[in-house]
Structures are given as C-alpha cells and as structure tokens.
Design a protein around this motif. Structure first.
Motif, PDB file in Angstrom:
ATOM      1  N   ASP A 116       0.862  -1.185   0.000  1.00  0.00           N
ATOM      2  CA  ASP A 116       0.000   0.000   0.000  1.00  0.00           C
ATOM      3  C   ASP A 116       0.897   1.233   0.000  1.00  0.00           C
ATOM      4  O   ASP A 116       1.861   1.304   0.776  1.00  0.00           O
ATOM      5  CB  ASP A 116      -0.880   0.038   1.258  1.00  0.00           C
ATOM      6  CG  ASP A 116      -1.924  -1.075   1.257  1.00  0.00           C
ATOM      7  OD1 ASP A 116      -2.400  -1.447   0.163  1.00  0.00           O
ATOM      8  OD2 ASP A 116      -2.249  -1.571   2.356  1.00  0.00           O
ATOM      9  N   LEU A 117       0.561   2.178  -0.878  1.00  0.00           N
ATOM     10  CA  LEU A 117       1.247   3.477  -0.872  1.00  0.00           C
ATOM     11  C   LEU A 117       0.438   4.410   0.021  1.00  0.00           C
ATOM     12  O   LEU A 117      -0.771   4.568  -0.190  1.00  0.00           O
ATOM     13  CB  LEU A 117       1.294   4.071  -2.282  1.00  0.00           C
ATOM     14  CG  LEU A 117       2.107   3.322  -3.338  1.00  0.00           C
ATOM     15  CD1 LEU A 117       1.910   3.979  -4.713  1.00  0.00           C
ATOM     16  CD2 LEU A 117       3.587   3.332  -2.974  1.00  0.00           C
ATOM     17  N   ILE A 118       1.082   5.019   1.006  1.00  0.00           N
ATOM     18  CA  ILE A 118       0.356   5.912   1.921  1.00  0.00           C
ATOM     19  C   ILE A 118       1.047   7.275   1.927  1.00  0.00           C
ATOM     20  O   ILE A 118       2.233   7.379   2.237  1.00  0.00           O
ATOM     21  CB  ILE A 118       0.319   5.336   3.356  1.00  0.00           C
ATOM     22  CG1 ILE A 118      -0.328   3.946   3.337  1.00  0.00           C
ATOM     23  CG2 ILE A 118      -0.439   6.274   4.287  1.00  0.00           C
ATOM     24  CD1 ILE A 118      -0.252   3.210   4.668  1.00  0.00           C
ATOM     25  N   GLU A 119       0.288   8.291   1.564  1.00  0.00           N
ATOM     26  CA  GLU A 119       0.831   9.650   1.518  1.00  0.00           C
ATOM     27  C   GLU A 119       0.189  10.459   2.645  1.00  0.00           C
ATOM     28  O   GLU A 119      -1.041  10.489   2.772  1.00  0.00           O
ATOM     29  CB  GLU A 119       0.510  10.266   0.145  1.00  0.00           C
ATOM     30  CG  GLU A 119       1.077  11.621  -0.103  1.00  0.00           C
ATOM     31  CD  GLU A 119       2.603  11.654  -0.246  1.00  0.00           C
ATOM     32  OE1 GLU A 119       3.230  10.581  -0.392  1.00  0.00           O
ATOM     33  OE2 GLU A 119       3.153  12.760  -0.181  1.00  0.00           O
ATOM     34  N   VAL A 120       1.005  11.108   3.453  1.00  0.00           N
ATOM     35  CA  VAL A 120       0.502  11.867   4.605  1.00  0.00           C
ATOM     36  C   VAL A 120       0.335  13.333   4.193  1.00  0.00           C
ATOM     37  O   VAL A 120       1.253  13.919   3.621  1.00  0.00           O
ATOM     38  CB  VAL A 120       1.502  11.786   5.782  1.00  0.00           C
ATOM     39  CG1 VAL A 120       0.971  12.546   6.989  1.00  0.00           C
ATOM     40  CG2 VAL A 120       1.796  10.335   6.137  1.00  0.00           C
ATOM     41  N   LYS A 121      -0.829  13.897   4.480  1.00  0.00           N
ATOM     42  CA  LYS A 121      -1.060  15.309   4.148  1.00  0.00           C
ATOM     43  C   LYS A 121      -1.623  16.050   5.356  1.00  0.00           C
ATOM     44  O   LYS A 121      -2.451  15.498   6.090  1.00  0.00           O
ATOM     45  CB  LYS A 121      -2.068  15.446   2.995  1.00  0.00           C
ATOM     46  CG  LYS A 121      -1.579  14.883   1.676  1.00  0.00           C
ATOM     47  CD  LYS A 121      -0.483  15.730   1.060  1.00  0.00           C
ATOM     48  CE  LYS A 121       0.002  15.139  -0.242  1.00  0.00           C
ATOM     49  NZ  LYS A 121       1.330  15.588  -0.631  1.00  0.00           N
ATOM     50  N   GLY A 122      -1.218  17.276   5.491  1.00  0.00           N
ATOM     51  CA  GLY A 122      -1.722  18.102   6.593  1.00  0.00           C
ATOM     52  C   GLY A 122      -3.004  18.798   6.215  1.00  0.00           C
ATOM     53  O   GLY A 122      -3.155  19.987   6.471  1.00  0.00           O
ATOM     54  N   SER A 123      -3.922  18.070   5.591  1.00  0.00           N
ATOM     55  CA  SER A 123      -5.229  18.659   5.306  1.00  0.00           C
ATOM     56  C   SER A 123      -6.288  17.691   5.806  1.00  0.00           C
ATOM     57  O   SER A 123      -5.979  16.549   6.158  1.00  0.00           O
ATOM     58  CB  SER A 123      -5.402  18.953   3.818  1.00  0.00           C
ATOM     59  OG  SER A 123      -5.254  17.789   3.075  1.00  0.00           O
ATOM     60  N   THR A 124      -7.524  18.161   5.831  1.00  0.00           N
ATOM     61  CA  THR A 124      -8.576  17.331   6.414  1.00  0.00           C
ATOM     62  C   THR A 124      -9.440  16.664   5.346  1.00  0.00           C
ATOM     63  O   THR A 124     -10.350  15.919   5.671  1.00  0.00           O
ATOM     64  CB  THR A 124      -9.476  18.184   7.335  1.00  0.00           C
ATOM     65  OG1 THR A 124     -10.002  19.262   6.571  1.00  0.00           O
ATOM     66  CG2 THR A 124      -8.696  18.734   8.515  1.00  0.00           C
TER      67      THR A 124
END
Ligand code: SF4
Length: 497
Positions: A116-124
């Motif tokens: 699984d590719l997981i991208e972390v973002k500081g948005s909701t």
C-alpha cells in the motif's frame, strides 16, 4: 533512462506549467526565497509526518540525503529483502523516464508481496491535486516493479478532539484514492515523458501566462513572468480562466477592454470607477447603515491561532483559537476614544480568559462594529459552545454586531484605488493616509505565525516583549482603522459621487 531525474514535487510543478519546472532547474537566480510562512508550512508538514510515523509501530526509515536517489532506492530494496513491512520515505526510480518517488509510507499487505502506498497530508480532506500526486507515485513504484494494492491518503481528522497527549491513532483518517490514481496513469506517463524533453532544452520554453499561474497553487515565478502585467488588469476583474480568454482577444489592459465584454455586477462598478477615476457613493444606503448604529460604539477585532495539530485539550485540528482582541470604544459622537485589549501571554489555552475579559470589555449596550462579521461571530459561537456558562453573554454580543465590511463590499462607498478589493487593508489607504506599512506585523497570517511560534515554544523568551508590542500595535491598528473608516462613511452620507 532520461538524463534528468524528476522528483514528485518537480513533476507537479511541471504538470502545472512546464516553464515553471524549466525555470526551477535552469534559472537558480530566480529561485523564490523561503519566506517565514513557507518555512512554517514545511515545519508543520514535518511535525505531522513525525506523528504519522507513531501511528505505525516498527517501521524503518530511509535516511539518505534527498539528492542520493540511487542510494535511497537501494536502501529501500534492502529493507524489503530483509522482510520489513513498513518503510518510511521508501524510494523508487522509474526505469525509463527518470521520475523518482519518496512515498511517506510503504506498507506491506500482510503475508503477501503487495504494497500500500500511503501519503501523509496536513489537510482534512482530499484535494484534486492529491490525485496527481498519488498518480505519480503509483506510476513510479509500479514501473519499478512493485505490486501496488492501494493508494491511501492519510489525512488529519477534524472530528478528533485532543484530550491529553495527541493520539496518533485518533488524529488521522485514511481515504483510499486508488481509482483516481489509476485513472490518471495515461496522463501521468505522457507528462512525465514530456518533462524530460522540456528539461533538455537550452532555451526557456515559450509559454504564456494564464489561469494556470494560479492553480492549483500560485506559481513561484509570477514576479518574473508577470512583470509586464499592469497592476490592475483583466485578471483582476474576471475569473482567471475567463481573464485568460479575454487577454488573448483584447490584451491585459483594462483601458482597451470593449464595453460589450465588460464584467457584470461589482466588477463593472469597480472598472467604471477605475477608468473615470471617481469614487462611487450611495448616500441612501450609507445613511441607512449609519442609522442602525447605537452609542456607545465598540470597534472590535480578534486575532486567532489555527494549529494543524491541536495544542490544547478540547480542541480539534485547525480549530481557530482566539488569543487577542482590540476594542476601541466611543461613548458618544464627539467623545474621546477609549482603548481596551486582551493578549494572552502564557503558553496555555487562552480561550477562557479571552471570553471572560471580552464579556467585561464589551459592556451590555451599544453597537459592536466588526469588519467581516462572519469571522468574529463564528469564533463567538465556538466560544459559547465550549464555555456554556458564557453563552448568554456571547449571544448578546453577537446580537449587537454590525458589519462595517458591508458598505464597502456592497460598493456603497468605493474608491478607485481599492482596485476591486473591499479588504480593510485596501480600503484604509484608499480613503486616508493611514496604512499597515511600517508595522512589524502587518497582516493576520503573520500575527498567527509569530504567536504560534511563541505558543509552541519555538520563540526565545528574549523576543516575547517585542512580540507583545508588535501584536498589540497590529490589532489596535485594525480597530482604529474601523473608527477612521466609519468617519469616512459619515463624511460621505451627504455627498453624491
Ligand atoms: S508564472 Fe505562469 S507562465 Fe510563468 S512559470 Fe509560472 S505558471 Fe508558467
């Protein structure tokens, strides 16, 4: 393989505009400075990234320098070969187009050879540009031989309420965007291939300015590409895509715009005022507005913090936390101004003391004048919900609010120098010789950033006194500006534009 390695952020830059990528790689002299606001965004992103790692226990991290792509690719493979299941900053290189990707989290599907590719973002919430971001990561990892099961966004959950230490399992939520990533593969592949050729060119690509300069982000190279654009142009009176069409047909200048293609509504009024150099004045509406006011007048303005990672118990990601207000009070039409203020100077939740003092300082009678009431009223409603013992007092404050933005936004009073904006920062210097120039803090974002540095312990105590002074001067200027603008309105109650 292409001679040029292209990272994800460079791909996204090139997707928005190939010239932007070319300038980034070939014109280092035009590189934009890293402003304090940008640095804060990076720092917040890093803090969220660290929190995301705590969500997954037992992960390993690729720590090669950003330029050591090959080293990072090999380190990733070696972790995989030794059976690691969670790899932070896992890196892959596209074997043909030279694109490379550092995914925030590469997670093995338990007991299989899929990932699984997981991208972390500081948005909701997921934004459209996240699909391009993930499509590129999939494009690279897939071509590098990885079997990808899913593409996940790891976002901040704005229903999470902090109690005690931040809970990494509670503050994040996941959204599967695999179908969106897959749907963009053909486009991603085509663009990735083309960008390699763009970078090989010796000359700057000839690409005209347009709506793309603003979306999905305002381009860093606008000062360079837009140097010839008038200060007030077709881009200020039309939506950006429409402005691009109009500019192609008639040029950028408003002076040459044929009447039959003028915008409608307020934008037409702004244009008329700009071209004939005259103010717009609607005395009937100004008088009606002024007749609503009841003394004593309270001119009120708030400053807030909006931390991505909640700082205080009982608050959510990105919740607005009021920490300062200024209020100028005028008891009667000719009486002297009084000034009151609140600024929380402790590294603790400011809200209770804010609301206690606010209720005292706003009295029980008279009009409360704000500029853009949606903001102050929303903060008041949040305070009433969080501190119900003050709900009645806060409601009565809200009932007394009148919005000074309305006469300016409605063009009951408009000066050609406003150039289409009813923001207090545009209106004040248009009608008076006052402005925010010369203040150490001159906009709300800067107040938020500097106070945020104090509150999160990143501002040395030797700077605190200067910060209190600068914040106080800024917020006081906002409420004094309202006093002056109300006077400007009063002066126009009889004049006809
Ligand atoms: S300002 Fe516009 S034209 Fe210039 S590089 Fe950026 S997006 Fe391209």
């Amino acid at each position: 393989m292409s001679a040029h390695k292209i990272s994800k952020s460079q791909f996204l830059k090139g997707l928005q505009c190939p010239k932007s990528l070319w300038l980034y790689r070939h014109r280092k002299d035009l590189a934009p400075e890293i402003t304090p606001d940008k640095q804060e965004l990076f720092d917040t992103g890093s803090a969220i990234g660290e929190l995301a790692k705590q969500y997954f226990s037992g992960g390993v991290e690729i720590t090669n320098e950003y330029w050591d792509v090959q080293g990072a690719v090999e380190a990733t493979k070696s972790y995989i070969n030794r059976g690691e299941n969670i790899i932070f900053e896992a890196t892959a290189l596209h074997p043909i187009d030279g694109g490379y990707s550092r995914i925030d989290i590469l997670k093995r599907v338990q007991g299989s050879d899929e990932w699984d590719l997981i991208e972390v973002k500081g948005s909701t919430s997921v934004k459209d540009y996240h699909y391009d971001d993930m499509a590129f990561q999939y494009h690279v990892f897939h071509a590098a031989g990885y079997k990808i099961r899913s593409c996940q966004m790891m976002l901040l959950d704005n229903t999470y309420i902090r109690i005690g230490k931040i809970d990494p399992k509670g503050i994040f939520k996941f959204e599967d965007i695999t179908p969106h990533g897959l749907a963009k593969q053909a486009e991603t592949e085509a663009v990735s291939g083309q960008l390699g050729y763009v970078l090989e060119r010796k000359e700057e690509p000839k690409i005209s300015i347009g709506a793309k300069c603003f979306a999905p982000f305002e381009c860093d190279y606008r000062p360079y590409c837009w140097a010839h654009v008038p200060d007030y142009s077709v881009y200020d009176v039309f939506q950006k895509p429409k402005a691009e069409e109009i500019a192609k047909l008639y040029g950028l200048s408003l002076e040459k715009l044929p009447r039959d293609v003028w915008p409608s509504g307020n934008k037409a009024l702004d244009l008329e005022s700009y071209l004939n150099g005259q103010e717009l004045v609607d005395t009937d509406n100004i008088r009606a507005f002024l007749s609503e006011l009841q003394y004593p007048l309270y001119f009120l303005d708030y400053e807030t913090l909006m931390p991505a990672i909640p700082l205080f118990d009982g608050t959510r990601p990105f919740q607005q936390i009021p920490f300062q207000y200024s209020v100028h009070v005028q008891q009667a039409p000719s009486s002297a101004l009084e000034h009151k203020e609140f600024l929380h100077q402790k590294q603790s939740d400011p809200r209770r003391t804010f609301v206690e003092k606010l209720v005292q300082d706003c009295g029980t009678q008279g009009t409360i004048i704000v500029y853009n009431q949606a903001f102050e009223i929303a903060r008041n409603n949040e305070l009433a919900a969080d501190f119900p013992e003050y709900a009645d007092s806060i409601k009565s404050i809200n009932d007394r609010v009148i919005d000074l933005l309305v006469p300016f936004r409605s063009r009951w009073l408009y000066h050609p120098n406003q150039k289409g904006s009813a923001s207090i920062k545009a209106v004040l210097p248009a009608f008076t010789d006052l402005s925010y120039d010369g203040l150490e803090i001159s906009h709300g974002g800067e107040a938020m950033r500097q106070y945020g540095a104090f509150m999160s312990g990143n501002l040395d105590a030797s700077f605190w006194d200067a910060l209190w002074e600068d914040l106080s001067a800024y917020c006081k200027q906002d409420t004094y500006a309202m006093v002056v603008l109300l006077d400007v309105l009063s002066q126009h109650r009889e004049t006809q534009g």
